[in-house]
Design a protein around this motif. Structure first.
Motif, mmCIF file in Angstrom:
data_model
loop_
_atom_site.group_PDB
_atom_site.id
_atom_site.type_symbol
_atom_site.label_atom_id
_atom_site.label_comp_id
_atom_site.label_asym_id
_atom_site.label_seq_id
_atom_site.Cartn_x
_atom_site.Cartn_y
_atom_site.Cartn_z
ATOM 1 N N LYS A 257 5.959 -6.671 -12.149
ATOM 2 C CA LYS A 257 7.260 -7.111 -12.824
ATOM 3 C C LYS A 257 8.290 -7.171 -11.565
ATOM 4 O O LYS A 257 8.286 -6.350 -10.544
ATOM 5 C CB LYS A 257 7.812 -6.217 -13.941
ATOM 6 N N LEU A 258 9.174 -8.245 -11.658
ATOM 7 C CA LEU A 258 10.107 -8.515 -10.694
ATOM 8 C C LEU A 258 11.470 -8.082 -11.480
ATOM 9 O O LEU A 258 11.750 -8.267 -12.735
ATOM 10 C CB LEU A 258 10.160 -9.942 -10.344
ATOM 11 N N THR A 259 12.355 -7.238 -10.486
ATOM 12 C CA THR A 259 13.637 -6.631 -11.139
ATOM 13 C C THR A 259 14.554 -7.554 -10.607
ATOM 14 O O THR A 259 14.752 -7.870 -9.379
ATOM 15 C CB THR A 259 13.678 -5.240 -10.895
ATOM 16 N N ALA B 213 13.984 -6.534 -15.628
ATOM 17 C CA ALA B 213 12.652 -6.610 -15.304
ATOM 18 C C ALA B 213 11.844 -7.595 -16.125
ATOM 19 O O ALA B 213 11.683 -7.352 -17.129
ATOM 20 C CB ALA B 213 11.976 -5.453 -14.919
ATOM 21 N N VAL B 214 11.171 -8.438 -15.299
ATOM 22 C CA VAL B 214 10.366 -9.485 -16.274
ATOM 23 C C VAL B 214 8.916 -9.436 -15.452
ATOM 24 O O VAL B 214 8.782 -9.142 -14.407
ATOM 25 C CB VAL B 214 10.761 -10.937 -16.295
ATOM 26 N N ARG C 228 25.061 -18.526 -7.876
ATOM 27 C CA ARG C 228 25.766 -18.519 -6.364
ATOM 28 C C ARG C 228 26.993 -17.918 -6.457
ATOM 29 O O ARG C 228 27.862 -18.076 -7.318
ATOM 30 C CB ARG C 228 25.994 -19.931 -5.784
ATOM 31 N N GLY C 229 27.386 -16.690 -5.432
ATOM 32 C CA GLY C 229 28.462 -16.167 -5.467
ATOM 33 C C GLY C 229 28.525 -14.948 -6.376
ATOM 34 O O GLY C 229 29.381 -14.154 -6.339
ATOM 35 N N THR C 230 27.501 -14.602 -7.265
ATOM 36 C CA THR C 230 27.295 -13.337 -7.915
ATOM 37 C C THR C 230 26.355 -12.447 -6.998
ATOM 38 O O THR C 230 25.395 -12.647 -6.693
ATOM 39 C CB THR C 230 26.567 -13.794 -9.162
ATOM 40 N N PRO C 231 27.085 -11.255 -6.794
ATOM 41 C CA PRO C 231 26.058 -10.135 -6.089
ATOM 42 C C PRO C 231 24.966 -9.933 -7.031
ATOM 43 O O PRO C 231 24.813 -9.760 -8.191
ATOM 44 C CB PRO C 231 27.192 -8.786 -6.037
ATOM 45 N N HIS C 232 23.917 -9.975 -6.324
ATOM 46 C CA HIS C 232 22.633 -9.630 -6.994
ATOM 47 C C HIS C 232 21.290 -9.132 -5.776
ATOM 48 O O HIS C 232 21.694 -9.128 -4.833
ATOM 49 C CB HIS C 232 21.983 -10.902 -7.458
ATOM 50 N N GLY C 233 20.506 -8.904 -6.541
ATOM 51 C CA GLY C 233 19.278 -8.390 -5.594
ATOM 52 C C GLY C 233 18.054 -8.489 -6.442
ATOM 53 O O GLY C 233 18.113 -8.132 -7.699
ATOM 54 N N PHE C 234 16.828 -8.904 -5.772
ATOM 55 C CA PHE C 234 15.657 -8.732 -6.269
ATOM 56 C C PHE C 234 14.919 -7.820 -5.693
ATOM 57 O O PHE C 234 15.036 -7.265 -4.577
ATOM 58 C CB PHE C 234 14.727 -10.251 -6.306
ATOM 59 N N ARG C 235 14.023 -7.089 -6.494
ATOM 60 C CA ARG C 235 12.855 -6.319 -5.984
ATOM 61 C C ARG C 235 11.893 -6.078 -6.746
ATOM 62 O O ARG C 235 11.837 -6.266 -8.038
ATOM 63 C CB ARG C 235 13.526 -4.707 -5.979
ATOM 64 N N ASN C 236 10.861 -5.253 -6.398
ATOM 65 C CA ASN C 236 9.497 -5.059 -7.120
ATOM 66 C C ASN C 236 9.568 -3.511 -7.186
ATOM 67 O O ASN C 236 9.604 -2.893 -6.182
ATOM 68 C CB ASN C 236 8.260 -5.437 -6.225
ATOM 69 N N ALA C 237 9.941 -2.934 -8.246
ATOM 70 C CA ALA C 237 10.160 -1.589 -8.315
ATOM 71 C C ALA C 237 8.870 -0.681 -8.482
ATOM 72 O O ALA C 237 8.896 0.409 -8.669
ATOM 73 C CB ALA C 237 11.127 -1.175 -9.607
ATOM 74 N N GLY C 238 7.764 -1.346 -8.714
ATOM 75 C CA GLY C 238 6.594 -0.763 -9.085
ATOM 76 C C GLY C 238 5.768 -0.929 -7.693
ATOM 77 O O GLY C 238 5.791 -1.338 -6.857
ATOM 78 N N SER C 239 4.345 -0.474 -7.848
ATOM 79 C CA SER C 239 3.451 -0.445 -6.976
ATOM 80 C C SER C 239 2.319 -1.421 -7.019
ATOM 81 O O SER C 239 1.752 -2.124 -6.403
ATOM 82 C CB SER C 239 2.656 0.969 -6.961
ATOM 83 N N THR C 240 2.408 -2.505 -8.152
ATOM 84 C CA THR C 240 1.921 -3.569 -8.377
ATOM 85 C C THR C 240 2.305 -4.688 -7.622
ATOM 86 O O THR C 240 3.399 -4.901 -8.072
ATOM 87 C CB THR C 240 1.496 -3.836 -9.847
ATOM 88 N N VAL D 64 3.994 -8.296 -6.644
ATOM 89 C CA VAL D 64 4.837 -9.388 -7.688
ATOM 90 C C VAL D 64 4.723 -10.622 -6.743
ATOM 91 O O VAL D 64 4.664 -10.727 -5.539
ATOM 92 C CB VAL D 64 6.254 -8.947 -7.850
ATOM 93 N N ARG D 65 4.380 -11.733 -7.550
ATOM 94 C CA ARG D 65 4.444 -13.307 -6.791
ATOM 95 C C ARG D 65 5.600 -13.998 -7.596
ATOM 96 O O ARG D 65 5.643 -13.943 -8.717
ATOM 97 C CB ARG D 65 3.259 -13.871 -6.994
ATOM 98 N N ALA D 66 6.635 -14.534 -6.856
ATOM 99 C CA ALA D 66 7.695 -15.294 -7.385
ATOM 100 C C ALA D 66 7.976 -16.504 -6.789
ATOM 101 O O ALA D 66 7.534 -16.722 -5.345
ATOM 102 C CB ALA D 66 8.966 -14.232 -7.187
#
Length: 87
Positions: A6-8, A17-18, A28-40, A42-44
């Motif tokens: 899942k991508l967070t 997370a989805v 744009r202009g919105t603070p954000h971050g993407f991460r893979n919180a798991g060990s599996t 993720v492809r995005a």
């Protein structure tokens, strides 16, 4: 083959997370971050507008590939090239 991870997305509103087949968007202009919180893994697929910001990730990849230590200072240098900041 294992199930995809899942991508967070983290924003000021919290985290979501989805899994496969879902869409996440950060405006744009919105603070954000993407991460893979798991060990599996993720492809995005990431789309950036206007064009050019994808080069930030190319710079990070090139630095990692050449053996550079990825420090906060190095990432800050790259972010300054593309007028962005950390969240």
């Amino acid at each position: 083959m294992s199930a995809p991870g899942k991508l967070t997305l983290r924003t000021g509103d919290g985290e979501v997370a989805v899994g496969s087949g879902h869409l996440l968007a950060a405006t744009r202009g919105t603070p954000h971050g993407f991460r893979n919180a798991g060990s599996t893994p993720v492809r995005a697929l990431c789309l950036y507008t206007p064009a050019g910001y994808e080069n930030y990730f190319c710079d990070v990849h090139a630095a990692v590939s050449s053996g550079a230590d990825v420090t906060d200072e190095l990432l800050a240098e790259f972010r300054s090239r593309y007028r962005t900041s950390s969240y």
